[in-house]
Design an enzyme around this catalytic site. Structure first.
Site, PDB file in Angstrom:
ATOM      1  N   GLU A   1      25.965  -9.339  36.036  1.00 33.52           N
ATOM      2  CA  GLU A   1      24.776  -9.319  37.021  1.00 33.52           C
ATOM      3  C   GLU A   1      24.033  -8.571  35.545  1.00 33.52           C
ATOM      4  O   GLU A   1      22.703  -8.523  35.606  1.00 33.52           O
ATOM      5  CB  GLU A   1      25.031  -7.989  37.780  1.00 33.52           C
ATOM      6  CG  GLU A   1      23.469  -8.179  38.381  1.00 33.52           C
ATOM      7  CD  GLU A   1      22.721  -9.637  38.754  1.00 33.52           C
ATOM      8  OE1 GLU A   1      21.192  -8.974  38.969  1.00 33.52           O
ATOM      9  OE2 GLU A   1      23.552 -10.435  38.954  1.00 33.52           O
TER      10      GLU A   1
ATOM     11  N   HIS B   1      28.579 -28.131  33.991  1.00 29.39           N
ATOM     12  CA  HIS B   1      28.035 -28.812  35.169  1.00 29.39           C
ATOM     13  C   HIS B   1      26.490 -27.955  34.882  1.00 29.39           C
ATOM     14  O   HIS B   1      25.564 -29.091  35.012  1.00 29.39           O
ATOM     15  CB  HIS B   1      28.658 -28.263  36.270  1.00 29.39           C
ATOM     16  CG  HIS B   1      28.437 -29.320  37.704  1.00 29.39           C
ATOM     17  ND1 HIS B   1      28.687 -30.616  37.008  1.00 29.39           N
ATOM     18  CD2 HIS B   1      27.975 -29.224  38.166  1.00 29.39           C
ATOM     19  CE1 HIS B   1      28.202 -31.286  38.941  1.00 29.39           C
ATOM     20  NE2 HIS B   1      27.606 -30.797  39.438  1.00 29.39           N
TER      21      HIS B   1
ATOM     22  N   HIS C   1      22.690 -10.563  32.432  1.00 28.12           N
ATOM     23  CA  HIS C   1      21.517 -11.714  33.732  1.00 28.12           C
ATOM     24  C   HIS C   1      20.852 -11.151  33.139  1.00 28.12           C
ATOM     25  O   HIS C   1      19.146 -11.905  32.974  1.00 28.12           O
ATOM     26  CB  HIS C   1      22.472 -12.797  34.502  1.00 28.12           C
ATOM     27  CG  HIS C   1      21.301 -13.271  34.988  1.00 28.12           C
ATOM     28  ND1 HIS C   1      20.850 -14.042  34.381  1.00 28.12           N
ATOM     29  CD2 HIS C   1      20.333 -13.354  36.354  1.00 28.12           C
ATOM     30  CE1 HIS C   1      20.409 -15.165  35.016  1.00 28.12           C
ATOM     31  NE2 HIS C   1      19.705 -14.793  36.620  1.00 28.12           N
TER      32      HIS C   1
ATOM     33  N   HIS D   1      16.131 -20.467  43.579  1.00 28.18           N
ATOM     34  CA  HIS D   1      16.744 -20.283  42.404  1.00 28.18           C
ATOM     35  C   HIS D   1      17.512 -20.630  40.902  1.00 28.18           C
ATOM     36  O   HIS D   1      15.692 -20.365  40.293  1.00 28.18           O
ATOM     37  CB  HIS D   1      17.465 -18.555  42.281  1.00 28.18           C
ATOM     38  CG  HIS D   1      17.541 -17.704  41.472  1.00 28.18           C
ATOM     39  ND1 HIS D   1      17.982 -17.418  40.718  1.00 28.18           N
ATOM     40  CD2 HIS D   1      16.384 -16.753  41.237  1.00 28.18           C
ATOM     41  CE1 HIS D   1      18.218 -16.391  39.818  1.00 28.18           C
ATOM     42  NE2 HIS D   1      16.365 -16.268  40.234  1.00 28.18           N
TER      43      HIS D   1
ATOM     44  N   HIS E   1      26.149 -33.656  49.181  1.00 31.23           N
ATOM     45  CA  HIS E   1      26.007 -33.642  47.599  1.00 31.23           C
ATOM     46  C   HIS E   1      26.482 -35.029  46.626  1.00 31.23           C
ATOM     47  O   HIS E   1      25.518 -35.508  45.608  1.00 31.23           O
ATOM     48  CB  HIS E   1      26.274 -31.673  46.834  1.00 31.23           C
ATOM     49  CG  HIS E   1      25.918 -31.530  45.223  1.00 31.23           C
ATOM     50  ND1 HIS E   1      25.196 -32.017  44.548  1.00 31.23           N
ATOM     51  CD2 HIS E   1      27.241 -31.339  44.635  1.00 31.23           C
ATOM     52  CE1 HIS E   1      25.083 -31.700  42.956  1.00 31.23           C
ATOM     53  NE2 HIS E   1      26.274 -31.647  42.876  1.00 31.23           N
TER      54      HIS E   1
END
Length: 307
Positions: free
Chosen positions: A57, A277, A60, A123, A215
């Protein structure tokens, strides 16, 4: 100055890609609260505790901070040096800054106040737009600092090709949102086989399975549509190399995207496949945005419609 501007554009694009992949890593590893509900500090300190969630975290957040500085620097230089050459520069500068700040704000609010999956799925999509804007700025930088042939030439782009490009960039964004929603609702392994949700081919039984299968259905249509557009380009745009090879690259990327998605399921969300991905869809979206730039250039510089 030319070399410095090129180098800055490449570094900024690369860092923005790291921010995108880093956000996916935070979600995949469940590290969103690795620094607690504090921002910008991490458990009341600048440097994180030595545990994986906190480090992921914090890293990032740091990469987002670095990207903000780089994007602002690139934006100022592009506004001064490139906008007199290319009219689309100012629009891309504004887009890159606005969406970078939006994604940072959304991430910070989610940490401090919490959020739901519907909002957090945005996001990644917001970050994707900022990344694509920076990528296009980098292309314009390289084009403006060349003295030879333009990298982004005005092309003859027919209405059918324009439909494919505009339709696909819109639909790709929708598919990206559904994929992010899968992650944020923890539905990635709701269906343990492929292509159906169960070996007997039965319909989904509960909410998470419906999210996963929705999806997959959306991604299948995207896969087919991109190949249709590629065959159209190969038939009618052989002499226009940006479109011809661009669609071949798009088809390769969507194939790799599909493979990484399937392997994510069968590998029980192995981190490498999961991050791949996110990487492939980011590259694909960048290519589609490049096509939009080609259309904008064509419409502005062409005096007669393409027949």
């Amino acid at each position: 100055m030319k070399f410095a501007l090129r180098l800055l554009s490449v570094i900024t694009t690369f860092v923005m890609l790291i921010v995108l992949i880093g956000g996916a890593l935070v979600t995949k590893t469940g590290s969103g609260l690795g620094c607690g509900r504090q921002w910008p500090l991490c458990h009341g300190r600048f440097f994180p505790e030595m545990n994986p969630a906190s480090i992921i975290e914090w890293s990032h957040r740091m990469s987002t901070g670095v990207s903000t500085i780089l994007v602002l620097a690139l934006a100022v230089l592009c506004w001064k040096k490139i906008s007199p050459v290319f009219r689309e520069t100012k629009f891309l500068v504004i887009m890159s800054i606005i969406f970078l700040l939006l994604q940072a704000l959304l991430g910070a609010l989610a940490v401090v106040f919490g959020s739901n999956a519907l909002v957090m799925a945005l996001h990644f999509g917001i970050s994707l737009i900022s990344f694509a804007s920076v990528l296009l700025l980098a292309l314009l930088v390289f084009e403006a600092t060349r003295s030879e042939t333009k990298l982004v030439k005005p092309l003859h782009i027919g209405k059918k090709m324009q439909f494919h490009i505009y339709g696909l960039i819109t639909y790709t964004y929708i598919v990206v949102y559904t994929g992010a929603y899968v992650r944020h609702t923890k539905s990635s392994l709701a269906c343990s086989v492929f292509p159906f949700c169960s070996k007997d081919g039965a319909l989904p039984a509960y909410f998470n399975q419906w999210v996963q299968m929705s999806h997959r259905a959306a991604a299948l249509l995207l896969f087919v549509w991109i190949f249709v557009a590629m065959f159209h380009a190969m038939k009618h745009y052989k002499e226009q190399k940006q479109l011809y090879y661009g669609w071949i690259i798009s088809a390769i990327l969507i194939t790799l995207q599909a493979i990484s998605g399937v392997m994510s399921v069968y590998s029980q969300l192995a981190l490498g496949y999961a991050l791949a991905h996110s990487f492939f869809i980011s590259c694909l979206f960048g290519v589609l945005c490049y096509f939009c730039l080609l259309i904008a250039r064509f419409k502005y510089e062409s005096k007669e419609p393409f027949k």
